[in-house]
Design a protein around this motif. Structure first.
Motif, mmCIF file in Angstrom:
data_model
loop_
_atom_site.group_PDB
_atom_site.id
_atom_site.type_symbol
_atom_site.label_atom_id
_atom_site.label_comp_id
_atom_site.label_asym_id
_atom_site.label_seq_id
_atom_site.Cartn_x
_atom_site.Cartn_y
_atom_site.Cartn_z
ATOM 1 N N ARG A 1 30.158 38.074 42.706
ATOM 2 C CA ARG A 1 29.580 39.135 41.884
ATOM 3 C C ARG A 1 29.833 40.534 42.441
ATOM 4 N NH1 ARG A 1 29.836 35.590 39.216
ATOM 5 N NH2 ARG A 1 28.364 34.480 37.915
ATOM 6 N N VAL A 2 29.446 40.739 43.720
ATOM 7 C CA VAL A 2 29.518 42.081 44.319
ATOM 8 C C VAL A 2 30.045 41.973 45.753
ATOM 9 C CG1 VAL A 2 27.680 43.139 42.928
ATOM 10 C CG2 VAL A 2 27.063 41.834 44.966
ATOM 11 N N PRO A 3 30.642 43.078 46.287
ATOM 12 C CA PRO A 3 31.273 42.988 47.621
ATOM 13 C C PRO A 3 30.303 43.112 48.802
ATOM 14 C CG PRO A 3 31.688 45.151 46.627
ATOM 15 C CD PRO A 3 30.937 44.351 45.602
ATOM 16 N N GLU A 4 29.077 43.597 48.582
ATOM 17 C CA GLU A 4 28.176 43.905 49.708
ATOM 18 C C GLU A 4 27.951 42.732 50.681
ATOM 19 O OE1 GLU A 4 27.747 45.020 46.658
ATOM 20 O OE2 GLU A 4 27.947 47.158 47.024
ATOM 21 N N PRO A 5 27.811 41.495 50.194
ATOM 22 C CA PRO A 5 27.567 40.401 51.170
ATOM 23 C C PRO A 5 28.720 40.177 52.147
ATOM 24 C CG PRO A 5 27.054 39.702 48.923
ATOM 25 C CD PRO A 5 27.723 41.032 48.819
ATOM 26 N N PHE A 6 29.867 40.805 51.905
ATOM 27 C CA PHE A 6 31.039 40.557 52.762
ATOM 28 C C PHE A 6 31.237 41.667 53.801
ATOM 29 C CE2 PHE A 6 31.416 38.500 48.710
ATOM 30 C CZ PHE A 6 31.712 37.204 49.076
ATOM 31 N N LEU A 7 30.210 42.496 53.954
ATOM 32 C CA LEU A 7 30.272 43.620 54.896
ATOM 33 C C LEU A 7 30.736 43.136 56.273
ATOM 34 C CD1 LEU A 7 29.489 46.681 55.214
ATOM 35 C CD2 LEU A 7 27.306 45.845 56.133
ATOM 36 N N ASP A 8 31.794 43.757 56.771
ATOM 37 C CA ASP A 8 32.330 43.500 58.120
ATOM 38 C C ASP A 8 32.833 42.066 58.333
ATOM 39 O OD1 ASP A 8 31.842 46.074 58.793
ATOM 40 O OD2 ASP A 8 29.828 45.678 59.570
ATOM 41 N N GLN A 9 33.034 41.338 57.258
ATOM 42 C CA GLN A 9 33.525 39.954 57.429
ATOM 43 C C GLN A 9 35.052 39.890 57.262
ATOM 44 O OE1 GLN A 9 31.237 37.245 55.013
ATOM 45 N NE2 GLN A 9 29.546 37.460 56.447
ATOM 46 N N VAL A 10 35.604 38.766 57.702
ATOM 47 C CA VAL A 10 37.030 38.512 57.471
ATOM 48 C C VAL A 10 37.114 37.470 56.353
ATOM 49 C CG1 VAL A 10 39.167 37.627 58.483
ATOM 50 C CG2 VAL A 10 37.619 39.051 59.858
ATOM 51 N N VAL A 11 37.762 37.874 55.268
ATOM 52 C CA VAL A 11 37.753 37.055 54.062
ATOM 53 C C VAL A 11 39.184 36.662 53.690
ATOM 54 C CG1 VAL A 11 37.088 36.978 51.624
ATOM 55 C CG2 VAL A 11 35.727 38.326 53.237
ATOM 56 N N ILE A 12 39.369 35.387 53.401
ATOM 57 C CA ILE A 12 40.676 34.927 52.899
ATOM 58 C C ILE A 12 40.515 34.651 51.414
ATOM 59 C CG2 ILE A 12 42.471 33.178 53.115
ATOM 60 C CD1 ILE A 12 42.154 33.495 55.927
ATOM 61 N N ILE A 13 41.413 35.221 50.637
ATOM 62 C CA ILE A 13 41.370 35.004 49.186
ATOM 63 C C ILE A 13 42.562 34.122 48.827
ATOM 64 C CG2 ILE A 13 41.627 36.138 46.938
ATOM 65 C CD1 ILE A 13 39.355 37.570 47.987
ATOM 66 N N ILE A 14 42.330 33.004 48.174
ATOM 67 C CA ILE A 14 43.459 32.171 47.734
ATOM 68 C C ILE A 14 43.711 32.454 46.262
ATOM 69 C CG2 ILE A 14 44.365 29.827 47.500
ATOM 70 C CD1 ILE A 14 42.390 28.920 49.577
ATOM 71 N N GLY A 15 44.957 32.792 45.941
ATOM 72 C CA GLY A 15 45.284 33.019 44.532
ATOM 73 C C GLY A 15 46.137 34.255 44.350
ATOM 74 N N ALA A 16 46.749 34.344 43.165
ATOM 75 C CA ALA A 16 47.619 35.483 42.911
ATOM 76 C C ALA A 16 47.465 35.987 41.484
ATOM 77 C CB ALA A 16 49.079 35.068 43.152
ATOM 78 N N ALA A 17 46.452 35.508 40.800
ATOM 79 C CA ALA A 17 46.287 35.929 39.412
ATOM 80 C C ALA A 17 45.258 37.069 39.338
ATOM 81 C CB ALA A 17 45.867 34.734 38.561
ATOM 82 N N ALA A 18 44.818 37.357 38.104
ATOM 83 C CA ALA A 18 43.997 38.550 37.883
ATOM 84 C C ALA A 18 42.761 38.609 38.769
ATOM 85 C CB ALA A 18 43.590 38.598 36.411
ATOM 86 N N ASN B 1 41.412 43.615 31.616
ATOM 87 C CA ASN B 1 42.784 43.758 32.106
ATOM 88 C C ASN B 1 43.769 43.920 30.950
ATOM 89 O OD1 ASN B 1 42.908 41.138 31.177
ATOM 90 N ND2 ASN B 1 42.778 40.232 33.218
ATOM 91 N N LEU B 2 43.231 44.003 29.737
ATOM 92 C CA LEU B 2 44.055 44.302 28.560
ATOM 93 C C LEU B 2 43.539 45.603 27.960
ATOM 94 C CD1 LEU B 2 44.036 40.803 26.796
ATOM 95 C CD2 LEU B 2 45.950 41.858 28.011
ATOM 96 N N PRO B 3 44.455 46.416 27.386
ATOM 97 C CA PRO B 3 43.955 47.616 26.715
ATOM 98 C C PRO B 3 43.121 47.226 25.502
ATOM 99 C CG PRO B 3 46.371 47.451 26.558
ATOM 100 C CD PRO B 3 45.908 46.283 27.366
ATOM 101 N N ARG B 4 42.033 47.934 25.285
ATOM 102 C CA ARG B 4 41.070 47.511 24.277
ATOM 103 C C ARG B 4 41.677 47.423 22.881
ATOM 104 N NH1 ARG B 4 36.297 51.307 24.806
ATOM 105 N NH2 ARG B 4 35.548 50.197 22.993
ATOM 106 N N GLU B 5 42.643 48.302 22.570
ATOM 107 C CA GLU B 5 43.200 48.276 21.210
ATOM 108 C C GLU B 5 43.843 46.926 20.932
ATOM 109 O OE1 GLU B 5 44.642 50.395 23.546
ATOM 110 O OE2 GLU B 5 43.263 52.076 23.253
ATOM 111 N N SER B 6 44.452 46.348 21.988
ATOM 112 C CA SER B 6 45.171 45.078 21.797
ATOM 113 C C SER B 6 44.213 43.890 21.797
ATOM 114 C CB SER B 6 46.207 44.878 22.906
ATOM 115 O OG SER B 6 45.565 44.633 24.147
ATOM 116 N N MET B 7 43.041 44.085 22.385
ATOM 117 C CA MET B 7 42.170 42.955 22.717
ATOM 118 C C MET B 7 41.325 42.456 21.553
ATOM 119 S SD MET B 7 39.819 43.077 26.129
ATOM 120 C CE MET B 7 38.336 42.160 25.810
#
Ligand code: FAD
Length: 452
Positions: free
Chosen positions: A203-220, A84-90
């Motif tokens: 890790r990956v989105p596949e296990p959430f196929l057709d599910q209703v998911v609530i995400i708590i948080g507002a950061a990266a 989430n940072l440009p590589r030159e800065s990182m």
């Protein structure tokens, strides 16, 4: 801090070489090992994993029996993660994270996580750090011994017994702070029938196929993971505690992604109720709620405590005044560009340990800590923001640089960080592929020529 007079090249070490224990071989531990050895010391790096890289060692989707817990899975990376940072800065200040560097295999400005690991591996090889690392060796206990030394107990993976005890002149803690999940408190959740997990185990989105998911948080991680999961899930609802109570907004560009205020409660029938009274029947609650500082190997004699994510007391977020400089912490600040900060903290610790740089007295350091807390309080910041550096990381970096007679952080890096923050706010979907600061990239690449 009182400094000896600045000189163009570091003056010779004042003390005899010290035998030092560094805990962790992530970016912070590698930076520390390099600087300590540059200073003439003899660091031994303890690393639980079988390789260097820490956070950047992706662990495949196996996952743990406890999806809310710290788990055996090592890192918190998800498969799709790009920086989430440009590589030159990182990158480290004198070892550019450039697509032009040998070994680079992902030339993107915001590369995938594999490229960061390749970069850290290249750093370790270039500075011959691998032979300093004891892999698959966990530090179990660090206790103060007589004469200001420390006894370190470590155990090789698979070994039985209480481990090996050794005495070191000082210990540098670089154990990272992205593995011990912080979990949101949700009234009624114990009776709620759905599945809860922490982003640490995503890790990956596949296990959430057709599910209703609530995400708590507002950061990266909430930003990234909500969009990742929206590619397969039926619906994704982000609960953001800083959003106004009446928030319920469909996110631009998506049919199945909403932003809400925080969750008020969860109910036995599977409903999750938001603060505005609206409710959704959900399958999963994903806590993208950050992590806790955790030093399970330290005892009371370390003189620090952790309360509400504040590691206390630490002079300039590095040295516990009572036992400085024989105990130090690299890498605690967050909302920063991590690698350059680790590098400068490490230079400072190395110089202090060899007596080249002189710390203030214990009393003066404690006064400084108290003055810092007063500033936080005046700003109205909660205790858990003690190591949040969003407003002053470069001021801090430049202070460290001055202690070490090192040039300040480059202007282009400071500007790039600020512009990336703005770009991310304007183009949350595409900031990794669209930007307006090519002039800074050119400046950085020009600067890098002296190192490449
Ligand atoms: P870690 O990388 O966590 O390393 C700590 C090491 O200590 C580990 O290898 C661990 O095995 C070892 N260890 C811990 N305890 C023990 C023990 N008792 N005994 C022996 N070994 C031990 N930073 C960026 O610059 N750019 C990004 O884009 C970015 N994205 C991120 C995305 C995610 C999801 C996360 C979680 C972090 C991200 N970061 C990013 C921050 C990243 O964590 C830092 O860049 C950096 O890798 C932290 O390094 P560290 O050495 O402090 O900790």
């Amino acid at each position: 801090t009182r400094l000896r007079p600045h000189s163009p090249s570091p003056p010779p070490m004042q003390s005899a070489p010290l035998r030092l224990a560094v805990i962790g071989a992530g970016a912070a531990g590698l930076a520390a090992a390099r600087e300590l050895r540059r200073e003439g010391h003899a660091p031994v790096v303890f690393e639980r994993a079988a390789a260097v890289g820490g956070t950047w060692l992706y662990a495949p989707p196996a996952t743990s029996s406890d999806p809310l817990g710290a788990a055996a899975t090592h890192s918190s990376l998800y498969a799709s993660l790009r920086t989430n940072l440009p590589r030159e800065s990182m990158g480290f200040l004198d070892f550019p994270f450039s697509a032009a560097a040998p070994g680079s295999a992902d030339p993107r400005r915001f590369p995938g996580h594999e490229e960061v690991l390749r970069y850290l591996e290249a750093f370790a090889r270039r500075f011959d750090l691998l032979r300093l690392v004891r892999f698959e060796t966990e530090v179990l206990r660090v206790r103060r011994e007589g004469r200001g030394k420390w006894e370190v107990t470590s155990r090789k993976l698979g070994d039985k017994g209480s481990g090996q005890e050794e005495v070191y002149d000082a210990v540098v803690v670089c154990n990272g702070h992205y593995t011990e999940p912080r979990i949101a408190v949700i009234p009624g959740v114990d009776a709620w029938p759905g599945k809860q997990m922490h982003s640490h185990n995503y890790r990956v989105p596949e296990p959430f196929l057709d599910q209703v998911v609530i995400i708590i948080g507002a950061a990266a991680s909430a930003d990234d993971i909500s969009r990742d999961i929206a590619s397969t899930a039926k619906e994704v609802h982000i609960a953001d505690r800083s959003a106004p109570v009446c928030t319920c907004v469909k996110q631009p560009g998506y049919d199945n992604l909403w932003l809400h205020s925080m969750i008020d409660r969860a109910e036995e029938d599977g409903s999750v109720v938001f603060q505005d009274g609206s409710s959704i029947k959900a399958d999963v609650i994903m806590h993208c709620t950050g992590y806790l500082y955790d030093f399970p190997f330290l005892g009371d004699d370390s003189t620090i405590t952790v309360d509400d994510n504040c590691v206390d007391p630490l002079y300039k977020h590095v040295f516990p005044p009572e036992v400085a400089p024989q105990l130090s912490f690299i890498g605690l600040p967050w909302k920063v560009i991590p690698f350059p900060l680790f590098e400068l903290q490490s230079k400072w610790v190395a110089g202090v340990l060899s007596g080249r740089i002189v710390l203030p007295s214990k009393e003066e350091m404690m006064e400084d800590v108290k003055a810092f807390y007063s500033k936080l309080e005046a700003r109205g910041w909660p205790k858990r923001y003690t190591h949040n550096f969003s407003n002053y990381q470069f001021e801090y970096d430049d202070w460290l640089a001055e202690q070490c007679s090192h040039p300040p952080i480059e202007e282009w890096r400071k500007q790039m960080y600020a512009i990336n923050g703005i770009n991310k706010a304007i183009r949350p979907e595409s900031y990794r592929d669209e930007w307006d600061d090519d002039h800074l990239v050119a400046e950085a690449n020009e600067d890098f020529k002296k190192y490449l």
